[in-house]
Write an enzyme that holds these catalytic residues in place. Structure first.
Site, mmCIF file in Angstrom:
data_model
loop_
_atom_site.group_PDB
_atom_site.id
_atom_site.type_symbol
_atom_site.label_atom_id
_atom_site.label_comp_id
_atom_site.label_asym_id
_atom_site.label_seq_id
_atom_site.Cartn_x
_atom_site.Cartn_y
_atom_site.Cartn_z
ATOM 1 N N ASP A 113 0.851 -1.193 0.000
ATOM 2 C CA ASP A 113 0.000 0.000 0.000
ATOM 3 C C ASP A 113 0.886 1.242 0.000
ATOM 4 O O ASP A 113 1.882 1.296 0.733
ATOM 5 C CB ASP A 113 -0.852 0.083 1.283
ATOM 6 C CG ASP A 113 -1.864 -1.043 1.386
ATOM 7 O OD1 ASP A 113 -2.095 -1.728 0.370
ATOM 8 O OD2 ASP A 113 -2.415 -1.228 2.495
ATOM 9 N N LYS B 250 1.928 -18.844 -3.354
ATOM 10 C CA LYS B 250 2.434 -17.811 -4.263
ATOM 11 C C LYS B 250 2.109 -16.384 -3.810
ATOM 12 O O LYS B 250 2.990 -15.526 -3.788
ATOM 13 C CB LYS B 250 1.930 -18.067 -5.685
ATOM 14 C CG LYS B 250 2.549 -17.161 -6.735
ATOM 15 C CD LYS B 250 4.000 -17.521 -7.062
ATOM 16 C CE LYS B 250 4.039 -18.672 -8.029
ATOM 17 N NZ LYS B 250 5.352 -19.289 -8.173
ATOM 18 N N CYS C 56 -25.429 2.943 25.812
ATOM 19 C CA CYS C 56 -25.241 4.270 25.233
ATOM 20 C C CYS C 56 -26.470 4.745 24.459
ATOM 21 O O CYS C 56 -27.438 5.163 25.069
ATOM 22 C CB CYS C 56 -23.967 4.322 24.404
ATOM 23 S SG CYS C 56 -23.331 6.007 24.307
ATOM 24 N N ARG D 267 -22.212 12.397 22.941
ATOM 25 C CA ARG D 267 -22.419 13.845 22.981
ATOM 26 C C ARG D 267 -23.722 14.205 23.686
ATOM 27 O O ARG D 267 -23.873 15.269 24.235
ATOM 28 C CB ARG D 267 -22.533 14.411 21.552
ATOM 29 C CG ARG D 267 -21.228 14.644 20.881
ATOM 30 C CD ARG D 267 -21.429 15.359 19.544
ATOM 31 N NE ARG D 267 -20.440 14.875 18.596
ATOM 32 C CZ ARG D 267 -19.153 15.211 18.635
ATOM 33 N NH1 ARG D 267 -18.715 16.055 19.544
ATOM 34 N NH2 ARG D 267 -18.314 14.713 17.761
ATOM 35 N N HIS E 24 -20.059 2.492 28.337
ATOM 36 C CA HIS E 24 -19.793 1.296 27.519
ATOM 37 C C HIS E 24 -19.011 0.284 28.352
ATOM 38 O O HIS E 24 -17.778 0.288 28.327
ATOM 39 C CB HIS E 24 -18.934 1.665 26.306
ATOM 40 C CG HIS E 24 -19.630 2.508 25.288
ATOM 41 N ND1 HIS E 24 -20.122 1.974 24.125
ATOM 42 C CD2 HIS E 24 -19.899 3.829 25.245
ATOM 43 C CE1 HIS E 24 -20.674 2.943 23.397
ATOM 44 N NE2 HIS E 24 -20.550 4.075 24.062
ATOM 45 N N GLU F 280 -18.501 -2.709 27.841
ATOM 46 C CA GLU F 280 -17.804 -3.729 27.034
ATOM 47 C C GLU F 280 -16.314 -3.443 26.856
ATOM 48 O O GLU F 280 -15.532 -4.364 26.665
ATOM 49 C CB GLU F 280 -18.472 -3.884 25.658
ATOM 50 C CG GLU F 280 -18.420 -2.668 24.744
ATOM 51 C CD GLU F 280 -19.515 -1.655 25.013
ATOM 52 O OE1 GLU F 280 -20.223 -1.800 26.036
ATOM 53 O OE2 GLU F 280 -19.661 -0.706 24.213
#
Ligand code: GLN
Length: 560
Positions: A149, A191, A383, A464, A509, A511
């Site tokens: 890249d 390859k 949230c 927000r 959050h 998690e």
């Protein structure tokens, strides 16, 4: 001892699991008693991932210190069980921003500012700063994207230079590349991998280790070819084959001798790894005793990576409860298009409404929340899911017609969820949400209190909007309990409906802090409630959560 650096690059295509391999290498070193840290380099021009749609780049992972980072930092945190600072995510945007600001200040006066050395120097300085701050024995640096890249070139050039500056024995290049299997012949094709190794060499980097990503364990023929064309010994070729659980990857790589090989190569003392605890989590996941079926009603359901932390949090809870948590991703818009479909939710043990932004799918999510409340199906909202639970309750129980969040309806007669005052006059969108970990006070005697076993917690945030304080008395008068707030009592952090089996939602959050062996109390409580509801119990038996919490605290003490 000098800091050791391990650089991980990827070849052939993206999403070959570089992040998991990087995390796994870290884990292999950790279980041998070495300290590690991990850096993710993202060659995009965004300063951070916070301004990108999750459909583009997967979930935005929020660090303790409020960084909006690449989701690979989440993998590092979960595998390595550590909180990483936002500096561990380096982007092209950050690097250029610093260099250009410096140029404008006049720091390079008289000079022509160039990619080499100015940009590459800044990249190296950032990597070394993380190394210094963390004091880790080994610093892992994962270069995002694929070798070849254009965007990645300055970063590859920087890590190439680091070998010269840090020394051969202190640097290691690991290249992870795909080895596809042709479905016609069943042949393993090396390859493309050979080409990506060549591409890497063209830049001046000769890999020390090659990890073949393959659906099956590579055969000896493929290994021999990779070693030959990669110019590395056969024992430096490893295979990350597909396993049911990502947390198995460090185990399968170490089994092939990768941990010992890395130690030898970096001159680290050979130590016996202790996998016992990690193996315990894996075993718990692979041998569940129960099953829970959860409907995730969201907006980015098309891309599982959008919800990766949530998905993992359910896995960690599942391990602790010996439960297989099956999550079905449902596009909320489906319910808007055909309202009758909401009945589908009858087939689930629990309904989960995750984070989200903007108006698409909002009414569908509200329908799902209403379905959960009216049918007393265990519910967890996170949230946006929390904010919409407030909207639903305001409309349906408090009779506030047209109640909404001003994010979706700026003209609503009842702005029950509104922009935070400090958000009002902001005109820059990058990094300006309420981010990272904040103190939270939990009300005694609530479900949340039982889950966390504490009245003072810290969880991470990214939002927000928030519950409009003007409406709190109206909502509470109708039975909604705000079970957690900010320390000043001004921000609502969580809610619950005490007369329901389990109806809980949080602004935070949970998690992001969930890890194997340290599951989130909130997610674990929800899964337990799903199981108990299914088993026909009258109330969820949440005492088990405190046992799990105790176990993870004991583990933490053990680590310290
Ligand atoms: N869109 C909402 C906000 O900004 C919720 C954000 C979220 O779910 N993370 O407040």
């Amino acid at each position: 001892m000098r800091t050791k650096y391990i650089f991980v690059t990827g070849g052939v295509l993206s999403s070959v699991g570089k992040g998991i391999v990087t995390s796994s290498i870290g884990k292999m070193l950790q279980v041998r008693g070495y300290t590690v840290t991990a850096i993710k380099i993202d060659p995009y021009v965004n300063v951070d991932s916070g301004t990108m749609n999750p459909y583009m780049h997967g979930e935005v992972f929020v660090t303790e210190d409020g960084g909006e980072t690449d989701l690979d930092l989440g993998w590092y945190e979960r595998f390595l069980d550590m909180d990483l600072p936002k500096e561990n995510n380096i982007t092209t945007g950050q690097v250029y921003l610093t260099v250009i600001e410096r140029e404008r200040r006049g720091d390079y006066l008289g000079k022509c500012v160039q990619i080499i050395p100015h940009i590459t120097d800044e990249i190296k300085a950032r990597i070394r700063r993380v190394a210094e701050k963390s004091k880790a024995d080994v610093v892992l640096v994962e270069v995002g994207g694929t070798v070849g890249d254009i965007e990645g070139l300055p970063f590859l050039e920087a890590i190439r230079q680091m070998r010269l500056e840090e020394g051969y024995e202190n640097t290691l290049y690991v290249h992870v590349a795909l080895v596809p299997i042709l479905d016609v012949t069943g042949e393993m094709k090396t390859k493309p991998l050979q080409h990506s190794v060549n591409e890497l060499r063209r830049i001046g980097i000769q890999p020390d280790i090659i990890v073949a990503r393959c659906s099956k364990m590579i055969n000896e023929e493929a290994r021999a070819k990779i070693a030959l064309f990669g110019t590395i010994p056969r024992e430096a070729v490893f295979c990350s084959y597909t396993v049911p659980l990502v947390y198995q990857v460090p185990l399968i790589l170490d089994e092939q001798g990768m941990g010992d090989y890395i130690c030898r190569r970096l001159g680290l003392e050979a130590r016996k790894p202790d996998w016992s605890r990690w193996q315990e989590f894996v075993n718990a996941y692979l041998n569940p005793l129960y099953e829970a079926k959860i409907a995730l009603v969201g907006k980015y359901a098309g891309l599982v990576d959008s919800y990766v932390s949530m998905n993992e949090a359910f896995k960690h809870s599942g391990m602790a409860l010996r439960t297989k948590v099956n999550i079905d991703y449902i596009e909320a818009e489906e319910f808007e298009e055909s309202p009758g479909d909401i009945e589908r939710l009858k087939d689930y043990d629990g309904i989960f409404v995750p984070y989200g932004f903007g108006s698409r799918g909002v009414e569908g999510k509200i329908m799902a929340i209403r379905f959960a409340r009216e049918n007393d199906v265990p519910f967890l909202g996170i949230c946006f899911g929390f904010q919409l639970a407030v909207v639903e309750f305001a409309r349906d129980v408090c009779g506030l017609k047209g109640a909404h969040t001003t994010e979706v309806d700026p003209e609503t007669p009842h702005p029950v969820v509104d922009l935070m005052p400090e958000q009002r006059n902001l005109n820059r969108k990058g990094g300006t949400m309420r981010l990272g970990a904040h103190d939270i006070i939990i009300k005694e005697g609530t479900v949340l209190h039982r889950l966390y076993g504490s009245t003072a917690i810290r969880e991470r945030h990214r939002h927000r909007w928030e519950v409009n304080p003007d409406y709190v008395p109206i909502l509470e008068a109708k039975g909604l309990v705000f079970s957690a707030t900010s320390p000043d009592g001004r921000r609502m952090e969580a809610l619950e409906l005490p007369d329901k089996f389990f109806f809980v939602a949080s602004q935070f959050h949970a998690e992001f802090k969930s890890r194997p062996g340290k599951p989130s109390p909130l997610y674990t409580g929800f899964v337990k409630a799903c199981l108990d509801r299914k088993a026909g119990k009258l109330r969820p038996e949440l005492d088990q959560i405190s046992v799990i919490r105790g176990r993870s605290r004991a583990r933490e003490a053990l680590v310290r």
